[in-house]
Motif scaffolding. Structure first.
Motif, PDB file in Angstrom:
ATOM      1  N   ASP A  94      53.714  36.660   3.335  1.00  0.00           N
ATOM      2  CA  ASP A  94      52.613  36.538   4.365  1.00  0.00           C
ATOM      3  C   ASP A  94      51.780  35.293   4.116  1.00  0.00           C
ATOM      4  N   ALA A  95      52.788  34.158   4.524  1.00  0.00           N
ATOM      5  CA  ALA A  95      52.202  32.938   4.066  1.00  0.00           C
ATOM      6  C   ALA A  95      50.647  32.642   4.835  1.00  0.00           C
ATOM      7  N   GLU A  96      50.671  33.151   5.994  1.00  0.00           N
ATOM      8  CA  GLU A  96      49.319  32.768   6.630  1.00  0.00           C
ATOM      9  C   GLU A  96      48.225  33.277   6.085  1.00  0.00           C
ATOM     10  N   ARG A  97      48.417  34.851   5.691  1.00  0.00           N
ATOM     11  CA  ARG A  97      47.236  35.324   4.986  1.00  0.00           C
ATOM     12  C   ARG A  97      46.673  34.882   3.829  1.00  0.00           C
ATOM     13  N   ILE A  98      47.923  34.391   2.852  1.00  0.00           N
ATOM     14  CA  ILE A  98      47.593  33.703   1.672  1.00  0.00           C
ATOM     15  C   ILE A  98      46.944  32.315   1.882  1.00  0.00           C
ATOM     16  N   SER A  99      47.273  31.703   2.890  1.00  0.00           N
ATOM     17  CA  SER A  99      46.406  30.379   2.918  1.00  0.00           C
ATOM     18  C   SER A  99      45.041  30.664   3.370  1.00  0.00           C
ATOM     19  N   LYS A 100      44.884  31.552   4.340  1.00  0.00           N
ATOM     20  CA  LYS A 100      43.625  31.892   4.906  1.00  0.00           C
ATOM     21  C   LYS A 100      42.573  32.406   3.729  1.00  0.00           C
ATOM     22  N   ALA A 101      43.441  33.045   2.642  1.00  0.00           N
ATOM     23  CA  ALA A 101      42.610  33.722   1.599  1.00  0.00           C
ATOM     24  C   ALA A 101      42.299  32.294   0.395  1.00  0.00           C
ATOM     25  N   ASN A 102      42.880  31.293   0.747  1.00  0.00           N
ATOM     26  CA  ASN A 102      42.567  30.202  -0.245  1.00  0.00           C
ATOM     27  C   ASN A 102      43.137  30.519  -1.838  1.00  0.00           C
ATOM     28  N   LEU A 103      44.444  31.030  -1.735  1.00  0.00           N
ATOM     29  CA  LEU A 103      44.694  31.501  -2.982  1.00  0.00           C
ATOM     30  C   LEU A 103      45.515  30.359  -3.683  1.00  0.00           C
ATOM     31  N   ASN A 104      45.553  30.350  -4.871  1.00  0.00           N
ATOM     32  CA  ASN A 104      46.217  29.103  -5.666  1.00  0.00           C
ATOM     33  C   ASN A 104      47.575  29.685  -5.760  1.00  0.00           C
ATOM     34  N   ARG A 105      48.680  29.092  -4.879  1.00  0.00           N
ATOM     35  CA  ARG A 105      50.082  29.668  -5.018  1.00  0.00           C
ATOM     36  C   ARG A 105      50.650  29.366  -6.280  1.00  0.00           C
TER      37      ARG A 105
ATOM     38  N   LEU B 114      56.519  31.983  -2.382  1.00  0.00           N
ATOM     39  CA  LEU B 114      55.473  31.234  -2.277  1.00  0.00           C
ATOM     40  C   LEU B 114      55.814  29.595  -2.328  1.00  0.00           C
ATOM     41  N   ASP B 115      56.913  29.458  -3.231  1.00  0.00           N
ATOM     42  CA  ASP B 115      57.305  28.004  -3.182  1.00  0.00           C
ATOM     43  C   ASP B 115      58.804  27.941  -3.275  1.00  0.00           C
ATOM     44  N   PRO B 116      59.528  27.476  -1.972  1.00  0.00           N
ATOM     45  CA  PRO B 116      60.665  27.460  -1.676  1.00  0.00           C
ATOM     46  C   PRO B 116      61.577  26.627  -2.813  1.00  0.00           C
ATOM     47  N   ASP B 117      60.669  25.620  -3.389  1.00  0.00           N
ATOM     48  CA  ASP B 117      61.546  24.708  -4.264  1.00  0.00           C
ATOM     49  C   ASP B 117      61.542  25.089  -5.796  1.00  0.00           C
ATOM     50  N   PHE B 118      60.796  26.377  -6.020  1.00  0.00           N
ATOM     51  CA  PHE B 118      60.719  27.022  -7.335  1.00  0.00           C
ATOM     52  C   PHE B 118      62.101  27.282  -7.904  1.00  0.00           C
ATOM     53  N   LYS B 119      62.432  26.914  -9.178  1.00  0.00           N
ATOM     54  CA  LYS B 119      63.699  26.905  -9.885  1.00  0.00           C
ATOM     55  C   LYS B 119      63.446  27.741 -11.407  1.00  0.00           C
ATOM     56  N   VAL B 120      63.709  29.134 -11.560  1.00  0.00           N
ATOM     57  CA  VAL B 120      63.354  29.600 -12.721  1.00  0.00           C
ATOM     58  C   VAL B 120      63.792  29.255 -14.001  1.00  0.00           C
ATOM     59  N   ILE B 121      64.902  28.820 -14.065  1.00  0.00           N
ATOM     60  CA  ILE B 121      65.450  28.149 -15.580  1.00  0.00           C
ATOM     61  C   ILE B 121      64.367  26.967 -15.914  1.00  0.00           C
TER      62      ILE B 121
ATOM     63  N   ALA C 139      49.493  40.075  -3.607  1.00  0.00           N
ATOM     64  CA  ALA C 139      48.289  39.358  -4.203  1.00  0.00           C
ATOM     65  C   ALA C 139      46.831  39.777  -3.952  1.00  0.00           C
ATOM     66  N   THR C 140      46.119  39.893  -4.670  1.00  0.00           N
ATOM     67  CA  THR C 140      44.769  40.395  -4.546  1.00  0.00           C
ATOM     68  C   THR C 140      43.829  39.491  -4.195  1.00  0.00           C
ATOM     69  N   GLU C 141      42.650  39.577  -3.594  1.00  0.00           N
ATOM     70  CA  GLU C 141      41.610  38.686  -2.984  1.00  0.00           C
ATOM     71  C   GLU C 141      41.203  37.548  -4.048  1.00  0.00           C
ATOM     72  N   ASP C 142      41.226  38.122  -5.512  1.00  0.00           N
ATOM     73  CA  ASP C 142      40.843  37.140  -6.646  1.00  0.00           C
ATOM     74  C   ASP C 142      42.039  36.250  -6.867  1.00  0.00           C
ATOM     75  N   GLY C 143      43.047  36.466  -6.322  1.00  0.00           N
ATOM     76  CA  GLY C 143      44.186  35.557  -6.790  1.00  0.00           C
ATOM     77  C   GLY C 143      45.188  36.335  -7.900  1.00  0.00           C
ATOM     78  N   SER C 144      44.745  37.650  -8.116  1.00  0.00           N
ATOM     79  CA  SER C 144      45.608  38.412  -9.339  1.00  0.00           C
ATOM     80  C   SER C 144      47.192  38.798  -8.532  1.00  0.00           C
ATOM     81  N   LEU C 145      47.950  39.124  -9.397  1.00  0.00           N
ATOM     82  CA  LEU C 145      49.042  39.724  -8.972  1.00  0.00           C
ATOM     83  C   LEU C 145      49.124  41.162  -9.266  1.00  0.00           C
ATOM     84  N   ALA C 146      49.515  42.115  -8.309  1.00  0.00           N
ATOM     85  CA  ALA C 146      49.444  43.568  -8.661  1.00  0.00           C
ATOM     86  C   ALA C 146      50.802  44.021  -8.347  1.00  0.00           C
ATOM     87  N   TYR C 147      51.159  44.572  -9.467  1.00  0.00           N
ATOM     88  CA  TYR C 147      52.719  45.199  -9.585  1.00  0.00           C
ATOM     89  C   TYR C 147      52.725  46.724  -9.314  1.00  0.00           C
TER      90      TYR C 147
END
Length: 371
Positions: free
Chosen positions: A99-110, A258-265, A142-150
């Protein structure tokens, strides 16, 4: 569910047996089928899933290195209400990573979220060995404080240390473009049958990788290069290693949300270097030597230079921190180097340079330059 899964398991084995008998399917087909069935039953045992969630939380959601801070959240299990067919978990509000729109509105650091998720995944795969095998976007928020919940701890893997070391070694050999080293890794881990011509495997890998322009640093690209080679040489992956491949693929897919250019290796390599520098065990020291010293004894000066530059940059960043910054979580914290570990790790290299063999290499290099 249990009776339905039992019927599925029976049908899987019947079909697998017929394929093996009449279609000359792979010998390990039934092993793979049985592993799928085992995980199917594991995923409907909610007591086991609750225990997995608590173990995951203890390992990865309690802060690391005694710092007492973390950006990874795991829902609490309410055991009073949990049974084998009922799982009662803490409610966590979150935003889907897609949900790119909500992540942007929440000003989360991708970038910070990607770094934290990657760090957590690499600790699972390369340090502790207990890993979430299905970290797709539906199981992470992603939580409101920018944490990741599994969420969803039904499909987990436990990878032994020698496989974790093998994964590091394969990454180093891939980045070094060393197909024979990769072939030997596959053999030592039991991926290729005994008696296989490893030079033929190395040749096939060289063809698969092509020239430097074809080398990929994203996981799916690497696997696309390897699939044909694995099929041609009848590779047989242990079940938990197959889960590792699944986990890395899911991780990359989630990060790309979150980042289309991400490369895991490419992104994982600094973490691997940090592990090699910090771990004094002989197997890690051996990999570090292979990273910096070629088979003929010559030194990979470009890699040594890049390693020193990374250490120097990190040292500069640490020294430029303002008072009070040490208590602030940073997305680059996990890339920091312990200078005592660095000094210890480079002793092998300097001993080699000062040794008779290293001196011969140095003199030979001077002769070549003079001619």
């Amino acid at each position: 569910m249990a009776p339905l899964l039992t019927l599925d398991a029976l049908l899987f084995n019947m079909i697998g047996g017929q394929l093996k008998r009449f279609a000359k399917a792979r010998k390990d087909l039934l092993v793979a089928v049985n592993e799928i069935v085992r995980h199917m039953f594991d995923e409907i045992d909610y007591v086991l899933e609750g225990k997995n969630a608590e173990r995951f939380a203890i390992l990865y959601s309690q802060g690391s290195g005694g710092e007492g801070r973390t950006s990874i959240k795991v829902p609490k299990v309410y055991w009073t209400y949990t049974r084998k067919s009922i799982l009662a978990l803490e409610w966590i509000d979150g935003i889907k990573l897609t949900d790119a729109e909500r992540i942007s509105k929440a000003n989360l650091n991708r970038k910070k979220m990607i770094d934290e998720g990657l760090y957590c995944s690499l600790r699972q795969l390369l340090e502790d060995g207990f890993f979430h095998a299905d970290p797709h976007p539906g199981n992470l928020v992603a939580t409101e404080d920018g944490s990741l919940a599994y969420f969803d701890f039904g499909m987990m893997g436990d990878i032994p240390r020698h496989y974790r070391v093998g994964l590091i070694q394969m990454l180093v050999h891939y980045v070094n473009r060393d197909p024979l080293g990769l072939a030997n890794d596959f053999h030592s881990l039991g991926f290729v049958p005994e008696g296989t011509d490893l030079h033929a495997v190395a040749t096939a890998l060289s063809v698969a990788f092509g020239d430097g322009r074809r080398q990929s640093n994203d996981f799916q690209g690497v696997m696309n290069h390897l699939y044909d080679v694995m099929y041609d040489f009848n590779f047989s992956l242990p079940p938990d290693y197959a889960l590792v491949i699944r986990a890395l693929g899911s991780l990359e897919g989630t990060a790309k949300a979150l980042d289309p250019d991400f490369k895991v290796i490419e992104s994982a390599y600094p973490f691997v270097i940090g592990r090699l520098l910090a771990d004094p065990s002989p197997d890690m020291r051996k990999i570090l030597r292979e990273l910096l010293i070629r088979d003929d004894g010559s030194i990979r000066w470009n890699r040594l230079e890049r390693l020193i530059a990374a250490i120097s940059q990190q040292s500069s960043e640490e020294s430029s921190k303002k008072p009070g910054d040490e208590n602030t979580a940073s997305s680059s914290d996990w890339r920091s180097f312990d200078m005592h570990s660095v000094v210890s790790a480079t002793e092998d290299l300097f001993h080699f340079i000062l040794s008779r063999k290293g001196w011969r290499v140095y003199l030979r290099k001077r002769e070549i330059q003079a001619s």
